[in-house]
Design an enzyme around this catalytic site. Structure first.
Site, PDB file in Angstrom:
ATOM      1  N   ASP A   1     -23.834  12.394 -26.411  1.00 21.25           N
ATOM      2  CA  ASP A   1     -22.571  13.084 -26.153  1.00 21.25           C
ATOM      3  C   ASP A   1     -21.764  12.394 -25.050  1.00 21.25           C
ATOM      4  O   ASP A   1     -21.196  13.030 -24.184  1.00 21.25           O
ATOM      5  CB  ASP A   1     -22.801  14.554 -25.816  1.00 21.25           C
TER       6      ASP A   1
ATOM      7  N   GLU B   1       1.316   5.758  12.364  1.00 22.84           N
ATOM      8  CA  GLU B   1       0.015   5.271  12.833  1.00 22.84           C
ATOM      9  C   GLU B   1       0.001   3.763  13.034  1.00 22.84           C
ATOM     10  O   GLU B   1      -0.631   3.266  13.971  1.00 22.84           O
ATOM     11  CB  GLU B   1      -1.077   5.674  11.835  1.00 22.84           C
ATOM     12  N   ASP B   2       0.701   3.027  12.163  1.00 25.07           N
ATOM     13  CA  ASP B   2       0.569   1.567  12.166  1.00 25.07           C
ATOM     14  C   ASP B   2       1.806   0.825  12.665  1.00 25.07           C
ATOM     15  O   ASP B   2       1.826  -0.405  12.665  1.00 25.07           O
ATOM     16  CB  ASP B   2       0.229   1.077  10.752  1.00 25.07           C
TER      17      ASP B   2
ATOM     18  N   HIS C   1       0.818  -1.226   0.000  1.00 23.53           N
ATOM     19  CA  HIS C   1       0.000   0.000   0.000  1.00 23.53           C
ATOM     20  C   HIS C   1       0.850   1.273   0.000  1.00 23.53           C
ATOM     21  O   HIS C   1       0.718   2.099  -0.917  1.00 23.53           O
ATOM     22  CB  HIS C   1      -0.967  -0.009   1.186  1.00 23.53           C
TER      23      HIS C   1
ATOM     24  N   HIS D   1       3.852   7.302   4.892  1.00 30.29           N
ATOM     25  CA  HIS D   1       2.677   7.953   5.475  1.00 30.29           C
ATOM     26  C   HIS D   1       1.967   7.139   6.554  1.00 30.29           C
ATOM     27  O   HIS D   1       1.196   7.698   7.338  1.00 30.29           O
ATOM     28  CB  HIS D   1       1.684   8.335   4.372  1.00 30.29           C
TER      29      HIS D   1
ATOM     30  N   ASP E   1      -3.511   8.013  -1.210  1.00 28.28           N
ATOM     31  CA  ASP E   1      -3.891   6.992  -0.235  1.00 28.28           C
ATOM     32  C   ASP E   1      -5.320   6.520  -0.489  1.00 28.28           C
ATOM     33  O   ASP E   1      -5.608   5.321  -0.526  1.00 28.28           O
ATOM     34  CB  ASP E   1      -3.747   7.586   1.169  1.00 28.28           C
TER      35      ASP E   1
END
Length: 746
Positions: A279, A96-97, A68, A92, A159
């Site tokens: 169109d 957090e992880d 990811h 990024h 992301d």
């Protein structure tokens, strides 16, 4: 819906999937194509660091989690952004992880990268419990962080795009929530940054997950249409090339099918199916110079008859997102209309890449002193957001600003202003200056006096009439659409109502104190009152009085907290207000409770008829208790202009109760349709209170069903069953009062 989703995906693959075999070499290759120097060692070191930190983590699909951040970095490089932005994309998620700290990042990669990664991480962190507040506060942080450095929002877009490409591994409810959020916020942000390619991909992916059957039908219908018109498409392209060459205009000719979500939106607006849309294909003429664009337009109009009202000059008047092009719709010999877009190569690059085409850098870093036209709107948001205390209010007005500006109006001096469709002279007045808006008493549009709620049209010349010490009206909130005008009006109304509520609260408290034979002045100067204010988190006595006036705090509670036992013993007569209110107000609902105020009456607002399981918001009314609205109710935005009226409410424990809802079902005109629909409702254990059907156009009908359901999950199950019925085109829940059941509003 899950079953329908699976059936649809067998015949209609997703519009975009991640490119296979993305590795570090692919990222570096994208950066090399930009033909500018970059720090390859930085990219390699962030790659290795992120890979090591995420090495034991897996995604829901079972893939290594590092796929990811690597793909996010690849997207940013492919879009044309610098190595610093790509490095942040690679890192990024590490704060957090993983157990990585900002200090470690700063030591390893420098303060700038650490601050950007921390900014991206903080956007998703919040202290709220309710989902509507979570979403609103998340996007408030997103906008504010992006004003400081636009790379924050770019990383979030990359992301979100990769997450949307791999969304099939998420549960159905999460897919719906994330897709709706993408459609409402992220795709419009990409539009405002001029990144039309990214916007189209996000919208099509959200469309694929939100309406899988409609998506599959559109893909099949479009493929059939393109097979039929393939010969005409080649003929028109060849004619364009030949006519331009004869006129001495050098140009490249191309054509592309418009994005699926854009096509579906047109079908809904016009009330037609794919067979009636012509169109869906746009021809693009790319010239060398601006003057060649207008010359090419003349050639097109000389050879094909233009459709009146379908010409737009975005070169002379660019869109706020920097987009420039000439658009015209003409008729082919067969009588079918087709669209032609004409622009220079530079304009085409900006149209596709948006802010990436204008990415300015100095010695490898973005020049923060440069005010790019693509992010001016972010800076404007920073100005007015400080006046919007409630994050959901911020989100509601943000959504308006995210959609494209379509109306251009002029001042008498010739200054041009752009507005969202539906803007009025009041929006124009507040765009000029806050005091001009507050003092507005009338407007001249093209020299003629018009009501203040009149929608502006392209080319209108607007003159605002004012008076000194003007006062906005509450109904002005219904007349304006821009966030600036709404926030200025709400801010003024809030200040005025706070003054009124303070006076009401003062009278109520002093009346209560007199029952105990206590002088109000002694209480205002007492240490007990100061201790009470501190314990409640109130800065001033005026804040307490305002709460009493609004009804969120009772004078009786204040008196019981600040008076001594001896003073309380001097009460003349016990208050009976609550008992009287309980007798007068018979419309309370046992389905909801008011947190911290168990004795407050609450009722379900009939403007939205919320169901158990939905996010709800409570508002204190004058003399009617607490009205409970769905968080998605259209009236909530206006009620939030004064956040002191809001009070937290929750659903009570499940009871054997049913709630009325109205579904609008658009269907094909087929025999036995009503019978099949009522059978679905009955099989799912719901009672039909009322059903009506009418023809809305040739071959189509609208069926309105009023039914009784237990909660939101019950309704979702019924809707999935109805959507699976052959011939059903669209199912939507209708908001508004039910017939024959009037109800007080908030």
């Amino acid at each position: 819906m899950a079953a329908a989703l699976n059936r649809s995906r067998k015949t209609a693959p997703p519009p975009f999937t991640p490119r296979a075999k993305i590795d570090l070499a692919a990222v570096i290759s994208c950066l090399e194509r930009q033909e500018r120097s970059f720090d390859e060692e930085l990219i390699r070191s962030t790659h290795d660091f992120s890979l090591e930190r995420h090495k034991d983590q897996k995604r829901r699909s079972g893939e290594p989690y590092f796929t990811h951040p690597l793909y996010v970095a690849y997207l940013l490089a492919d879009w044309g952004f610098d190595e610093l932005c790509v490095a942040v994309g690679m890192l990024h998620d590490v704060l957090e992880d993983t157990l990585t700290s900002p200090e470690v990042l700063a030591e390893r990669f420098g303060d700038e990268i650490a601050e950007l990664v921390d900014g991206v991480t903080k956007i998703g962190r919040h202290e709220y419990v309710r989902k509507d507040q979570v979403q609103a506060e998340t996007f408030r942080k997103l906008i504010l962080a992006s004003v400081e450095d636009i790379r924050v929002i770019l990383v979030k877009l990359a992301d979100r795009l990769h997450n949307m490409m791999t969304l099939e591994h998420m549960p159905a409810e999460a897919r719906e929530r994330i897709s709706r959020e993408t459609m409402e916020i992220y795709a419009p942000i990409a539009h405002r940054l001029g990144m039309s390619k990214v916007q189209g991909e996000l919208e099509d992916l959200a469309f694929y997950h939100l309406q899988p059957e409609r998506y599959a039908e559109l893909v099949t219908g479009l493929q059939q249409r393109m097979k039929v018109s393939k010969g005409m498409t080649h003929r028109i392209r060849d004619q364009l090339r030949r006519r331009l060459r004869e006129a001495g205009i050098e140009a490249e000719i191309g054509s592309r099918v418009k994005h699926l979500r854009s096509i579906y939106r047109k079908l809904r607006q016009r009330g037609i199916d794919i067979s009636g849309l012509y169109d869906y294909l746009a021809y693009r003429i790319i010239t060398e110079r601006t003057q060649d664009c207008y010359a090419a337009l003349g050639v097109v109009h000389q050879n094909w008859r233009p459709v009146p009202g379908r010409f737009k000059d975005y070169i002379a008047m660019p869109k706020p997102n920097m987009y420039q092009s000439l658009h015209t719709t003409v008729l082919a010999r067969e009588g079918e209309p087709f669209e032609v877009q004409i622009r220079t190569a530079e304009m085409d690059r900006v149209a596709e890449q948006g802010i990436a085409a204008h990415w300015r850098y100095k010695h490898g870093q973005e020049s923060k002193s440069t005010v790019d036209a693509g992010i001016v709107w972010l800076r404007q948001l920073l100005e007015w957001q400080k006046e919007v205390p409630d994050p959901r209010n911020f989100l509601a007005t943000l959504k308006v600003d995210l959609y494209p500006d379509e109306v251009y109006a002029f001042s008498p001096k010739g200054d041009v202003f752009s507005f969202p469709r539906g803007a009025t002279p009041l929006d124009f007045a507040y765009r000029i200056h806050t005091e001009v808006g507050h003092g507005c008493v009338g407007a001249l549009v093209n020299g003629r006096m018009v009501p203040l709620k009149t929608p502006l049209q392209n080319g209108d010349i607007v003159e605002i009439l004012t008076k000194k010490r003007g006062e906005p009206k509450r109904d002005w909130l219904q007349y304006v659409v821009t966030s600036r005008a709404k926030s200025k009006i709400r801010n003024w109304l809030n200040a005025q109502q706070k003054k009124e509520s303070m006076e009401i609260g003062r009278r109520a408290l002093e009346k209560e104190l007199r029952r105990y034979r206590v002088a109000p002045k002694r209480v205002y100067e007492s240490e007990a009152l100061q201790e009470y204010l501190t314990s409640e988190g109130l800065a001033r006595v005026e804040d307490m009085l305002s709460r009493i006036g609004f009804g969120t705090l009772s004078a009786q509670v204040v008196a019981s907290r600040v008076l001594s036992e001896e003073q309380l013993a001097q009460e003349e007569e016990p208050g009976r207000l609550r008992q009287v209110v309980n007798r007068v107000l018979p419309f309370g609902s046992s389905a909801v409770s008011v947190r911290g105020h168990g004795d407050l009456l609450a009722y379900l607002a009939k403007c939205c008829n919320p169901l158990p399981g939905e996010e709800i918001v409570g508002f204190i009314t004058r003399g009617r208790g607490v009205s409970v609205h769905s968080a998605r109710c259209k009236n909530v935005e206006n009620l939030l202009y004064n956040p002191e009226r809001e009070i937290e409410v929750t659903w009570a424990k499940p009871r054997d109760e049913v709630y009325p809802v109205v579904l609008d079902i658009v269907t094909e005109d087929r025999p036995g349709m009503l019978a099949r629909l009522t059978e679905v409702v009955a099989k799912n254990g719901a009672n039909i209170r009322q059903i009506e059907a009418e023809a809305i156009e040739t071959g189509r009908g609208l069926i309105e069903v009023v039914m009784e359901v237990r909660d939101q999950k019950h309704l979702r199950k019924i809707r999935e069953g109805i959507e699976a019925v052959a011939g059903v085109i669209d199912v939507s829940r209708k908001q508004g009062p039910l017939r024959g059941s009037p109800q007080p509003s908030g």
